[in-house]
Design a protein around this motif. Structure first.
Motif, short mmCIF file in Angstrom:
data_model
loop_
_atom_site.label_atom_id
_atom_site.label_comp_id
_atom_site.label_asym_id
_atom_site.label_seq_id
_atom_site.Cartn_x
_atom_site.Cartn_y
_atom_site.Cartn_z
N UNK A 32 0.84 -1.19 0.00
CA UNK A 32 0.00 0.00 0.00
C UNK A 32 0.88 1.24 0.00
N UNK A 33 0.67 2.11 -0.96
CA UNK A 33 1.35 3.41 -0.97
C UNK A 33 0.53 4.35 -0.09
N UNK A 34 1.14 4.90 0.96
CA UNK A 34 0.42 5.79 1.87
C UNK A 34 0.95 7.21 1.73
N UNK A 35 0.05 8.15 1.85
CA UNK A 35 0.41 9.56 1.83
C UNK A 35 0.53 10.08 3.26
N UNK A 36 1.24 11.18 3.41
CA UNK A 36 1.34 11.82 4.71
C UNK A 36 -0.06 12.17 5.21
N UNK A 37 -0.36 11.77 6.44
CA UNK A 37 -1.67 12.04 7.02
C UNK A 37 -2.69 10.94 6.80
N UNK A 38 -2.34 9.92 6.01
CA UNK A 38 -3.28 8.84 5.73
C UNK A 38 -3.34 7.87 6.91
N UNK A 39 -4.55 7.48 7.30
CA UNK A 39 -4.71 6.57 8.43
C UNK A 39 -4.75 5.12 7.96
N UNK A 40 -3.99 4.27 8.64
CA UNK A 40 -3.98 2.85 8.30
C UNK A 40 -5.18 2.14 8.92
N UNK A 41 -5.42 2.43 10.20
CA UNK A 41 -6.59 1.89 10.90
C UNK A 41 -6.89 2.80 12.09
N UNK A 42 -8.11 2.68 12.59
CA UNK A 42 -8.56 3.55 13.68
C UNK A 42 -8.87 2.74 14.93
N UNK A 43 -8.66 3.35 16.06
CA UNK A 43 -8.98 2.74 17.35
C UNK A 43 -10.44 2.31 17.38
N UNK A 51 0.18 -4.75 9.72
CA UNK A 51 0.89 -3.84 8.82
C UNK A 51 2.39 -3.84 9.13
N UNK A 52 3.19 -3.88 8.07
CA UNK A 52 4.64 -3.87 8.20
C UNK A 52 5.19 -2.68 7.43
N UNK A 53 6.04 -1.90 8.09
CA UNK A 53 6.53 -0.66 7.49
C UNK A 53 7.73 -0.97 6.61
N UNK A 58 5.22 5.98 10.67
CA UNK A 58 3.82 5.92 11.13
C UNK A 58 3.77 6.22 12.61
N UNK A 59 2.81 7.04 13.02
CA UNK A 59 2.60 7.27 14.45
C UNK A 59 1.49 6.36 14.95
N UNK A 60 1.70 5.76 16.10
CA UNK A 60 0.70 4.90 16.73
C UNK A 60 0.14 5.69 17.90
N UNK A 88 -8.46 -11.49 22.14
CA UNK A 88 -9.87 -11.83 22.22
C UNK A 88 -10.82 -10.78 21.69
N UNK A 89 -10.51 -9.48 21.87
CA UNK A 89 -11.46 -8.44 21.48
C UNK A 89 -11.58 -8.28 19.97
N UNK A 90 -10.49 -8.60 19.25
CA UNK A 90 -10.47 -8.51 17.78
C UNK A 90 -10.78 -7.11 17.27
N UNK A 91 -10.40 -6.08 18.06
CA UNK A 91 -10.47 -4.70 17.60
C UNK A 91 -9.12 -4.04 17.85
N UNK A 92 -8.80 -3.05 17.03
CA UNK A 92 -7.54 -2.33 17.24
C UNK A 92 -7.70 -1.41 18.45
N UNK A 93 -6.81 -1.53 19.46
CA UNK A 93 -6.91 -0.67 20.63
C UNK A 93 -6.26 0.70 20.43
N UNK A 94 -5.63 0.90 19.27
CA UNK A 94 -4.94 2.14 18.94
C UNK A 94 -5.22 2.49 17.49
N UNK A 95 -4.79 3.68 17.09
CA UNK A 95 -4.85 4.10 15.68
C UNK A 95 -3.44 4.21 15.14
N UNK A 96 -3.31 4.17 13.81
CA UNK A 96 -2.01 4.33 13.16
C UNK A 96 -2.17 5.26 11.97
#
Length: 230
Positions: A32-43, A51-53, A58-60, A88-96
């Protein structure tokens, strides 16, 4: 201009996979080509993959209060993110969010779990990363509770230098907005601005725009090691 292709060598996933498993990685990955400010996933989003950089930064980060965010760490080339969603929760606890354009290698969660079952070295490395993330999180929470803002700013700058290094001119090889630096420090923008000016006046740092140089590392170490006892 960067190449829109992972070389199957430099990312965390490929580094610890068995050579015979790399063709499976090549078949299941998505670059995936990402632009500055693009979100990978949300909390709070359902976990879909890891995701592997490959390039970029990327800021977490995590919601902190009603309208603030706390940056937990920065991920650069060779790092992994999204792994805190395993469990177990299967949700992202943070954003990236990308703070620098780059290439991200993405694999679906089902394939990643199969990869862990086959590649035991990868599983061991991941356990180490999760343990380190937990230790760092506990340390951050302790510092937020007990360390004065000036000490936290000093610690943040030292952490950035250790992770990213400096260029030939002595500037940190990461350019952050003052708001992102405040979020990484866990301080209000106004407090961060005041402390940065103080550190500049004390000849501990030199800052111009987004470029920051550490000019007295020992002084920052002394500040970072001073913790207020409550």
């Amino acid at each position: 201009m960067f190449k829109n292709e992972c070389d199957l060598k430099r990312c965390f996933l490929c580094s610890y996979c068995l050579p015979d498993w790399l063709p499976a990685v090549a078949a299941n990955r998505k670059n995936i080509v990402v632009k500055k400010g693009q979100q990978l996933f949300s909390e709070g989003d359902p976990v879909t993959g890891i995701y592997f950089i490959y390039s970029g930064i990327v800021k977490v980060h995590k919601r902190w209060g009603d309208d603030k965010e706390l940056i937990l760490r920065f991920a650069k080339q060779g790092d992994i993110t999204g792994h805190m969603g395993l469990g177990g929760d299967a949700v992202y606890p943070v954003s990236a969010t990308a703070i620098e354009a780059g290439i991200i290698c993405y694999v679906a969660i089902d394939f990643f779990e199969s990869t862990l079952n086959i590649n035991h070295q990868l599983a061991r490395q991941l356990i180490g990363i999760l343990a380190n993330d937990l230790q760092e999180s506990e340390k951050r929470m302790r510092n937020l509770a007990h360390m004065p803002v000036k000490g936290r700013v000093a610690q943040a700058l030292l952490t950035l230098k250790a992770q990213f290094g400096t260029n030939d001119e002595g500037h940190l090889i990461i350019e952050l907005t003052r708001q992102d630096l405040a979020s990484f420090t866990g301080a209000a923008y106004e407090s961060l601005f005041r402390v940065m000016n103080e550190l500049g006046d004390e000849k501990c740092i030199s800052a111009k725009g987004k470029s920051i140089s550490i000019t007295n590392e020992q002084a920052l170490l002394n500040l970072a090691q001073h913790t207020e006892l409550s």
